[in-house]
Design an enzyme around this catalytic site. Structure first.
Site, mmCIF file in Angstrom:
data_model
loop_
_atom_site.group_PDB
_atom_site.id
_atom_site.type_symbol
_atom_site.label_atom_id
_atom_site.label_comp_id
_atom_site.label_asym_id
_atom_site.label_seq_id
_atom_site.Cartn_x
_atom_site.Cartn_y
_atom_site.Cartn_z
ATOM 1 N N ASP A 119 0.844 -1.205 0.000
ATOM 2 C CA ASP A 119 0.000 0.000 0.000
ATOM 3 C C ASP A 119 0.875 1.249 0.000
ATOM 4 O O ASP A 119 1.678 1.440 0.897
ATOM 5 C CB ASP A 119 -0.896 -0.030 1.253
ATOM 6 C CG ASP A 119 -2.006 1.008 1.196
ATOM 7 O OD1 ASP A 119 -2.019 1.828 0.269
ATOM 8 O OD2 ASP A 119 -2.859 0.990 2.104
ATOM 9 N N HIS B 242 -9.987 -0.933 -7.275
ATOM 10 C CA HIS B 242 -9.764 0.195 -6.364
ATOM 11 C C HIS B 242 -8.762 1.163 -6.978
ATOM 12 O O HIS B 242 -8.980 2.386 -6.994
ATOM 13 C CB HIS B 242 -9.251 -0.331 -5.015
ATOM 14 C CG HIS B 242 -8.789 0.759 -4.098
ATOM 15 N ND1 HIS B 242 -9.638 1.723 -3.610
ATOM 16 C CD2 HIS B 242 -7.547 1.065 -3.587
ATOM 17 C CE1 HIS B 242 -8.961 2.559 -2.836
ATOM 18 N NE2 HIS B 242 -7.693 2.191 -2.822
HETATM 19 C C1 HEM Z 1 -4.044 2.557 -4.279
HETATM 20 C C2 HEM Z 1 -5.290 0.091 -0.296
HETATM 21 C C3 HEM Z 1 -8.534 3.530 0.835
HETATM 22 C C4 HEM Z 1 -6.751 6.247 -2.751
HETATM 23 C C5 HEM Z 1 -4.140 1.576 -3.331
HETATM 24 C C6 HEM Z 1 -3.435 0.316 -3.366
HETATM 25 C C7 HEM Z 1 -3.763 -0.358 -2.243
HETATM 26 C C8 HEM Z 1 -4.710 0.448 -1.507
HETATM 27 C C9 HEM Z 1 -3.253 -1.723 -1.801
HETATM 28 C C10 HEM Z 1 -2.502 -0.146 -4.502
HETATM 29 C C11 HEM Z 1 -1.077 0.210 -4.278
HETATM 30 C C12 HEM Z 1 -0.794 1.683 -4.219
HETATM 31 O O1 HEM Z 1 -0.649 2.350 -5.244
HETATM 32 O O2 HEM Z 1 -0.749 2.197 -3.115
HETATM 33 C C13 HEM Z 1 -6.273 0.818 0.361
HETATM 34 C C14 HEM Z 1 -6.937 0.390 1.572
HETATM 35 C C15 HEM Z 1 -7.855 1.356 1.879
HETATM 36 C C16 HEM Z 1 -7.756 2.392 0.870
HETATM 37 C C17 HEM Z 1 -6.640 -0.901 2.323
HETATM 38 C C18 HEM Z 1 -8.846 1.415 3.010
HETATM 39 C C19 HEM Z 1 -9.419 0.359 3.503
HETATM 40 C C20 HEM Z 1 -8.352 4.549 -0.056
HETATM 41 C C21 HEM Z 1 -9.098 5.784 -0.049
HETATM 42 C C22 HEM Z 1 -8.586 6.551 -1.059
HETATM 43 C C23 HEM Z 1 -7.527 5.789 -1.700
HETATM 44 C C24 HEM Z 1 -10.230 6.125 0.944
HETATM 45 C C25 HEM Z 1 -8.958 7.933 -1.520
HETATM 46 C C26 HEM Z 1 -9.899 8.671 -1.030
HETATM 47 C C27 HEM Z 1 -5.848 5.478 -3.447
HETATM 48 C C28 HEM Z 1 -5.073 5.977 -4.579
HETATM 49 C C29 HEM Z 1 -4.321 4.899 -5.046
HETATM 50 C C30 HEM Z 1 -4.622 3.781 -4.166
HETATM 51 C C31 HEM Z 1 -5.074 7.392 -5.128
HETATM 52 C C32 HEM Z 1 -3.340 4.900 -6.226
HETATM 53 C C33 HEM Z 1 -4.045 4.743 -7.538
HETATM 54 C C34 HEM Z 1 -3.050 4.739 -8.683
HETATM 55 O O3 HEM Z 1 -2.515 3.672 -8.997
HETATM 56 O O4 HEM Z 1 -2.809 5.825 -9.224
HETATM 57 N N1 HEM Z 1 -4.931 1.632 -2.187
HETATM 58 N N2 HEM Z 1 -6.776 2.031 -0.031
HETATM 59 N N3 HEM Z 1 -7.419 4.580 -1.074
HETATM 60 N N4 HEM Z 1 -5.543 4.173 -3.228
HETATM 61 FE FE1 HEM Z 1 -6.209 3.083 -1.685
#
Ligand code: HEM
Length: 327
Positions: free
Chosen positions: A156, A229
């Site tokens: 993450d 996501h």
């Molecule tokens: C990408 C987990 C909530 C925004 C990701 C990734 C994971 C992850 C594993 C892929 C790896 C990375 O690029 O970091 C989670 C978990 C969450 C959560 C476990 C809550 C349970 C959120 C929320 C937002 C968010 C609430 C925004 C309001 C993003 C963004 C990316 C991302 C902007 C990158 C997208 C890209 O590849 O450009 N998240 N996330 N995440 N997440 Fe989350």
């Protein structure tokens, strides 16, 4: 970045650009209604930088930092002439299946260090200084988990902006000159249903997240029936520019209580970018095709703040202290 505003912006913003740490505390408080409470709270804000030095100097290699964010209602109580352009309270989002609730919070302290004891010591002294002026609403101690994974098992933070992209995405620029160098913060405390998640086969988990689990490779889901996501959280404006945010999510938990969570914290130059991410996650794209991560992760808080750059924070805390103390 199209504008060349960064050469003129003090990138001194309460260490928002500090590297992601091994330990963090997320402390959300409300400030009492009495004028004395406001004076005490503003005094603590004005002294934050000194407190970081006092505790952080005991082990410089642990890189203690603290960022404070102010909520809209608290900001209005300061009776200052100006307010960050986009600052507003978190609006709940009601999707077809899942809801993002709005919860109270005047101030957030995001305390980071390589050592948990430094975070603890800083928080202890800070709360002593704040005394009875505040009520603690939420307090979470997060830890960096294997390979920077969340408790669902995925790495993450990979797509976080780095180098010059980091201030361009996370810090306000000359579009709001008084608050340049500051940052909008949105937090949500998520609890995971680990038992249900464990029953989902790994290829399906990977489709939901948009990356492979072991080696963290991005999955192209342009043609897939449901967006992942990762894709729902990718924001492209009308001119085709992608807008990133800086995330410093931390796992937390108490296995004995069957509590397993992710504390989501996003820093952004523009608040609308995070709001759009949340809309896409909860409402879905197309509407109805919401983020399936939410079937296993429930938000228990939702709050918006603004973290002013350090010189702005000190000036506004002193002005507000004078204002609240009266003639
Ligand atoms: C990408 C987990 C909530 C925004 C990701 C990734 C994971 C992850 C594993 C892929 C790896 C990375 O690029 O970091 C989670 C978990 C969450 C959560 C476990 C809550 C349970 C959120 C929320 C937002 C968010 C609430 C925004 C309001 C993003 C963004 C990316 C991302 C902007 C990158 C997208 C890209 O590849 O450009 N998240 N996330 N995440 N997440 Fe989350």
């Amino acid at each position: 970045m199209s504008e060349k505003s960064w050469d003129r912006v003090p990138i001194d913003a309460q260490s928002i650009d500090a590297p992601l740490s091994r330990a963090a505390v997320f402390l959300v408080v409300t400030v009492g209604a009495e004028p004395d409470a406001l004076v005490t709270a503003c005094g603590a804000l004005a002294g934050l930088d000194d407190l970081v030095k006092t505790v952080g100097f005991r082990d410089l290699s642990a890189r203690l930092s603290c960022i404070v964010g102010l909520g809209r209602d608290f900001w209005d109580r300061l009776r200052l002439d100006e307010r960050p352009r986009e600052l507003k309270t978190f609006a709940p989002i009601h999707g077809p299946v899942h809801t993002a609730p709005a919860t109270p919070g005047d101030l957030i302290f995001h305390i980071r260090a390589e050592r948990e004891d430094l975070c603890f010591e800083f928080e202890r002294i800070l709360l002593d200084k704040l005394g009875a002026s505040i009520t603690v609403i939420d307090e979470v101690s997060g830890f960096r988990y294997f390979d920077a994974r969340d408790l669902l098992g995925f790495v993450d933070g990979t797509a976080n902006p780095t180098g010059l992209d980091l201030p361009a995405s996370a810090l306000v620029g000359n579009e709001d000159p008084v608050f340049a160098g500051g940052s909008y913060i949105v937090v949500q405390k998520y609890l995971h249903d680990m038992a249900s998640w464990a029953k989902v086969p790994t290829p399906m988990q990977e489709e939901i997240i948009g990356r492979t689990k072991i080696d963290n490779i991005e999955i192209d889901d342009d043609e897939a029936p449901r967006k992942s996501h990762k894709s729902l959280a990718t924001i492209v404006d009308a001119d085709g520019n992608e807008h990133d945010i800086l995330r410093d999510n931390m796992p937390f938990g108490r296995p004995g209580q069957r509590e397993f969570g992710t504390y989501f914290i996003g820093y952004s130059r523009y608040l609308w970018v995070i709001e759009k991410m949340l809309q896409r996650m909860y409402i879905g794209d197309p509407p109805g095709a919401y983020d399936r991560l939410l079937d296993f992760s429930t938000p228990h808080t939702g709050i918006t703040f603004f973290a002013p750059a350090r010189p702005t924070l000190e000036a506004l805390a002193q002005a507000a202290q004078r204002q609240a103390a009266g003639p």
